[in-house]
Design a protein around this motif. Structure first.
Motif, PDB file in Angstrom:
ATOM      1  N   UNK A 195       0.737  -1.287  -0.046  1.00 48.73           N
ATOM      2  CA  UNK A 195      -0.089  -0.126  -0.192  1.00 48.73           C
ATOM      3  C   UNK A 195       1.048   1.216  -0.159  1.00 48.73           C
ATOM      4  N   UNK A 196       2.088   1.245   0.598  1.00 41.89           N
ATOM      5  CA  UNK A 196       3.100   2.282   0.335  1.00 41.89           C
ATOM      6  C   UNK A 196       3.670   2.536  -0.843  1.00 41.89           C
ATOM      7  N   UNK A 197       3.596   1.504  -1.641  1.00 41.56           N
ATOM      8  CA  UNK A 197       3.992   1.797  -2.894  1.00 41.56           C
ATOM      9  C   UNK A 197       5.193   1.204  -3.408  1.00 41.56           C
ATOM     10  N   UNK A 198       5.588   0.104  -2.532  1.00 35.70           N
ATOM     11  CA  UNK A 198       6.884  -0.731  -2.718  1.00 35.70           C
ATOM     12  C   UNK A 198       6.354  -1.898  -3.396  1.00 35.70           C
ATOM     13  N   UNK A 199       7.393  -2.487  -4.159  1.00 32.87           N
ATOM     14  CA  UNK A 199       7.611  -3.859  -4.882  1.00 32.87           C
ATOM     15  C   UNK A 199       8.090  -4.629  -3.711  1.00 32.87           C
ATOM     16  N   UNK A 200       7.124  -5.799  -3.347  1.00 35.34           N
ATOM     17  CA  UNK A 200       7.489  -6.666  -2.093  1.00 35.34           C
ATOM     18  C   UNK A 200       8.121  -7.891  -2.577  1.00 35.34           C
ATOM     19  N   UNK A 201       9.042  -8.211  -1.876  1.00 33.92           N
ATOM     20  CA  UNK A 201       9.596  -9.891  -1.917  1.00 33.92           C
ATOM     21  C   UNK A 201       9.705 -10.363  -0.377  1.00 33.92           C
ATOM     22  N   UNK A 202       8.820 -11.326   0.189  1.00 31.00           N
ATOM     23  CA  UNK A 202       9.116 -12.175   1.110  1.00 31.00           C
ATOM     24  C   UNK A 202       9.857 -13.377   1.287  1.00 31.00           C
ATOM     25  N   UNK A 203      10.857 -13.195   2.199  1.00 31.15           N
ATOM     26  CA  UNK A 203      11.567 -14.345   2.048  1.00 31.15           C
ATOM     27  C   UNK A 203      11.915 -15.150   3.348  1.00 31.15           C
ATOM     28  N   UNK A 204      11.755 -16.281   3.519  1.00 30.99           N
ATOM     29  CA  UNK A 204      11.737 -17.124   4.522  1.00 30.99           C
ATOM     30  C   UNK A 204      13.066 -17.701   4.533  1.00 30.99           C
ATOM     31  N   UNK A 205      13.714 -17.454   5.739  1.00 30.24           N
ATOM     32  CA  UNK A 205      15.188 -18.150   5.992  1.00 30.24           C
ATOM     33  C   UNK A 205      15.297 -18.589   7.437  1.00 30.24           C
ATOM     34  N   UNK A 206      16.478 -19.208   7.582  1.00 31.55           N
ATOM     35  CA  UNK A 206      16.775 -19.768   9.054  1.00 31.55           C
ATOM     36  C   UNK A 206      17.655 -18.836   9.833  1.00 31.55           C
ATOM     37  N   UNK A 207      17.358 -19.228  11.186  1.00 27.58           N
ATOM     38  CA  UNK A 207      18.350 -18.276  11.907  1.00 27.58           C
ATOM     39  C   UNK A 207      19.992 -18.900  12.000  1.00 27.58           C
ATOM     40  N   UNK A 217      12.398 -12.054   6.152  1.00 25.33           N
ATOM     41  CA  UNK A 217      12.966 -10.937   5.684  1.00 25.33           C
ATOM     42  C   UNK A 217      12.108 -10.377   4.418  1.00 25.33           C
ATOM     43  N   UNK A 218      11.724  -9.032   4.564  1.00 27.10           N
ATOM     44  CA  UNK A 218      11.174  -8.386   3.407  1.00 27.10           C
ATOM     45  C   UNK A 218      12.160  -7.355   2.897  1.00 27.10           C
ATOM     46  N   UNK A 219      12.037  -7.703   1.371  1.00 26.53           N
ATOM     47  CA  UNK A 219      12.769  -6.831   0.533  1.00 26.53           C
ATOM     48  C   UNK A 219      11.895  -5.942  -0.277  1.00 26.53           C
ATOM     49  N   UNK A 220      11.855  -4.698   0.014  1.00 25.89           N
ATOM     50  CA  UNK A 220      10.591  -3.922  -0.606  1.00 25.89           C
ATOM     51  C   UNK A 220      11.451  -2.704  -1.504  1.00 25.89           C
ATOM     52  N   UNK A 221      11.207  -2.703  -2.772  1.00 26.16           N
ATOM     53  CA  UNK A 221      11.999  -1.917  -3.518  1.00 26.16           C
ATOM     54  C   UNK A 221      11.019  -0.503  -3.955  1.00 26.16           C
ATOM     55  N   UNK A 222      11.667   0.616  -3.738  1.00 24.44           N
ATOM     56  CA  UNK A 222      10.963   1.944  -4.161  1.00 24.44           C
ATOM     57  C   UNK A 222      11.097   1.987  -5.711  1.00 24.44           C
ATOM     58  N   UNK A 223       9.933   2.112  -6.056  1.00 22.45           N
ATOM     59  CA  UNK A 223       9.476   2.165  -7.528  1.00 22.45           C
ATOM     60  C   UNK A 223       9.268   3.561  -7.981  1.00 22.45           C
ATOM     61  N   UNK A 224       9.566   4.559  -7.266  1.00 25.33           N
ATOM     62  CA  UNK A 224       9.671   5.935  -7.569  1.00 25.33           C
ATOM     63  C   UNK A 224      10.673   6.270  -8.339  1.00 25.33           C
TER      64      UNK A 224
END
Length: 224
Positions: A195-207, A217-224
């Motif tokens: 909703x904030x305008x990011x392109x979002x990847x959600x990644x599951x990883x181990x400790x 981990x979320x990797x959110x890219x500013x598309x502006x």
């Protein structure tokens, strides 16, 4: 079994809770009550946070990186390893005692990275640093509290709401990355990022590599 020894303690910024630094042999732990916030043997997911972020901004000249939360330096060390010598890394840490622990009893696990010429440590609220400048950062890495569902300091919640995400997007350069570590999944946070305008990847990883608790981990890219 070697017993745990408490080395020091510090109040959370609101004064309501106590952080405790403990050591058992060469192992360190930072506790909040009965909750272990971090352990020096478990660094895998924080390293993934840094590595993925740096991959997304590879090729930029003199990239500027903001890391929210010093902790045990896992994210900082991994970022430094992935970045070239022209990068600038600012770490915002709200609890002064955490910085003192990094330079004192935990200096061995930090391996001198606080003295890297690319690094600036600011004893400040990362939210204030984010709001201070527009289009200032190529990547913002948030390893703050336990993620969007924090337990240490209520003020951290503002980072993950609509206003905080809008401020983060404004603070990023075009194509910049907001990367967020979390102890677990949060579908509401994923929705707010979009909703904030990011392109979002959600990644599951181990400790810890292929073992340990599952983190997000979320990797959110500013598309502006």
């Amino acid at each position: 079994m070697i017993p745990w020894v408490q080395l020091d303690s510090a109040r959370t910024p609101d004064g309501g809770q106590e952080l405790r630094l403990k050591r058992r042999g060469a192992e360190f732990s930072i506790m909040l009550g009965t909750n272990e916030l971090m352990n020096s043997r478990l660094s895998g997911s924080e390293e993934v946070l840094a590595r993925l972020s740096c991959q997304r901004i590879a090729g930029r000249k003199r990239p500027s990186i903001l890391i929210g939360g010093l902790g045990m330096g896992f994210t900082l060390r991994a970022a430094l390893a992935a970045l070239d010598r022209n990068a600038a890394v600012t770490v915002a840490e709200l609890v002064p005692a955490v910085v003192a622990w990094a330079r004192g009893p935990m200096s061995g696990i930090f391996g001198g990275c606080l003295d890297d010429p690319r690094v600036t440590i600011r004893e400040a609220d990362v939210g204030q640093v984010i709001r201070a400048e527009k289009a200032a950062w190529d990547a913002i890495l948030l390893d703050v509290d336990n993620g969007p569902e924090g337990i240490v300091y209520e003020g951290n919640d503002t980072l993950y709401g609509a206003a905080g995400l809008a401020a983060a997007r404004a603070a990023l350069r075009p194509g910049g990355v907001l990367a967020v570590w979390s102890q677990g999944p949060d579908s509401g946070f994923t929705r707010r990022l979009k909703q904030a305008g990011f392109a979002v990847e959600e990644i599951n990883t181990r400790a810890n590599g292929k073992r340990g608790a599952r983190h997000v981990i979320w990797i959110a890219t500013n598309q502006g």
